[in-house]
Design an enzyme around this catalytic site. Sequence first.
Site, PDB file in Angstrom:
ATOM      1  N   HIS A  15       0.849  -1.195   0.000  1.00  0.00           N
ATOM      2  CA  HIS A  15       0.000   0.000   0.000  1.00  0.00           C
ATOM      3  C   HIS A  15       0.888   1.250   0.000  1.00  0.00           C
ATOM      4  O   HIS A  15       1.965   1.256   0.603  1.00  0.00           O
ATOM      5  CB  HIS A  15      -0.913  -0.003   1.228  1.00  0.00           C
ATOM      6  CG  HIS A  15      -1.955   1.074   1.169  1.00  0.00           C
ATOM      7  ND1 HIS A  15      -1.686   2.377   1.517  1.00  0.00           N
ATOM      8  CD2 HIS A  15      -3.251   1.043   0.772  1.00  0.00           C
ATOM      9  CE1 HIS A  15      -2.783   3.105   1.337  1.00  0.00           C
ATOM     10  NE2 HIS A  15      -3.751   2.312   0.893  1.00  0.00           N
ATOM     11  N   GLU A  58      -3.624   2.146  -7.507  1.00  0.00           N
ATOM     12  CA  GLU A  58      -3.984   3.295  -6.673  1.00  0.00           C
ATOM     13  C   GLU A  58      -2.956   4.403  -6.888  1.00  0.00           C
ATOM     14  O   GLU A  58      -1.884   4.384  -6.253  1.00  0.00           O
ATOM     15  CB  GLU A  58      -3.940   2.916  -5.194  1.00  0.00           C
ATOM     16  CG  GLU A  58      -4.858   1.809  -4.794  1.00  0.00           C
ATOM     17  CD  GLU A  58      -5.117   1.861  -3.298  1.00  0.00           C
ATOM     18  OE1 GLU A  58      -6.208   2.276  -2.917  1.00  0.00           O
ATOM     19  OE2 GLU A  58      -4.211   1.548  -2.519  1.00  0.00           O
TER      20      GLU A  58
HETATM   21  C1  PEP Z   1      -6.701   3.657   0.293  1.00  0.00           C
HETATM   22  O1  PEP Z   1      -6.676   3.521   1.508  1.00  0.00           O
HETATM   23  O2  PEP Z   1      -6.018   2.918  -0.409  1.00  0.00           O
HETATM   24  C2  PEP Z   1      -7.570   4.665  -0.306  1.00  0.00           C
HETATM   25  C3  PEP Z   1      -7.827   4.548  -1.572  1.00  0.00           C
HETATM   26  O3  PEP Z   1      -8.025   5.677   0.487  1.00  0.00           O
HETATM   27  P1  PEP Z   1      -9.207   6.720   0.096  1.00  0.00           P
HETATM   28  O4  PEP Z   1     -10.347   5.897  -0.460  1.00  0.00           O
HETATM   29  O5  PEP Z   1      -9.540   7.380   1.378  1.00  0.00           O
HETATM   30  O6  PEP Z   1      -8.663   7.664  -0.936  1.00  0.00           O
END
Ligand code: PEP
Length: 259
Positions: A103, A173
């Site tokens: 992450h 992400e």
């Molecule tokens: C995450 O924790 O990977 C995340 C995407 O957080 P958020 O949805 O708050 O942007």
Amino acid sequence: MCGRGTISGMKSVICNWKMNPPTFTEAKRLFDVTKKLAAVYKNAEVVIAPPTIFLRELAKGYRGTRVEFSAQNIFWEESGSFTGETSSIQVRDAGATYVIIGHAERRALGITDENVQHKVPVSLKGKLDPIVAVGERVRDTHGEYVHEVRNQITTALANVPASKFKNITIAYEPVWSIGAPEAPDTNSVHQMMLLVRKTIADAFGEKKMKSIRVIYGGAVNNENAKDILSVPDLDGVLVGRASLDPYRLEAILQAAHDA
Ligand code: PEP
């Protein structure tokens, strides 16, 4: 396990609670709400990644099949003198069937692509399905971000046995969208879903690419969930903040159920 979306066609919603909520009482309350919503929106695969300290207690009391548990991190060794770390075997024993690896918030604390590469086979050996998080730090205009993401993926999957690709989820992400007010537009999300898939096909072959799940994370909320979950080639979403709020979570689960 309640069945991976690859087989069932369901969209996944991974609820990353991060270091929230502050007490077990509140975590139990949030879990109870999530569990009830998961029972209503049966066409979505629901995975909760609570803080490790709450994992066993939440999983122990759960008799249903609609929710699965994920760890937020593991160490790359199975046991030994590693103060403060938690192993794949320990989180599996506590009730997790998934683990988030790499992450952005772990990478910001020093986890490298090579660390991620070590953790992925260790999690598979410990019977945890890895949710491998990748994503560029910044979106430059020269296309450097493409190399960054491709490199993260190929490094992370380098030691995965052929038969285990079906257990992998890649969570794209972009770091700049995590915790941001808005997610990128759906065209951009689609382009990155295709980039992730093409990277896997180029490096490991089409068959393995087809067995992997690819999801998006970063600022998913009740307002954009429907659009994001309609993006082609996307198997689900990883949700941070909105997974802590029952109202926003319900809209996301409904969108996943309907998609
Ligand atoms: C995450 O924790 O990977 C995340 C995407 O957080 P958020 O949805 O708050 O942007």
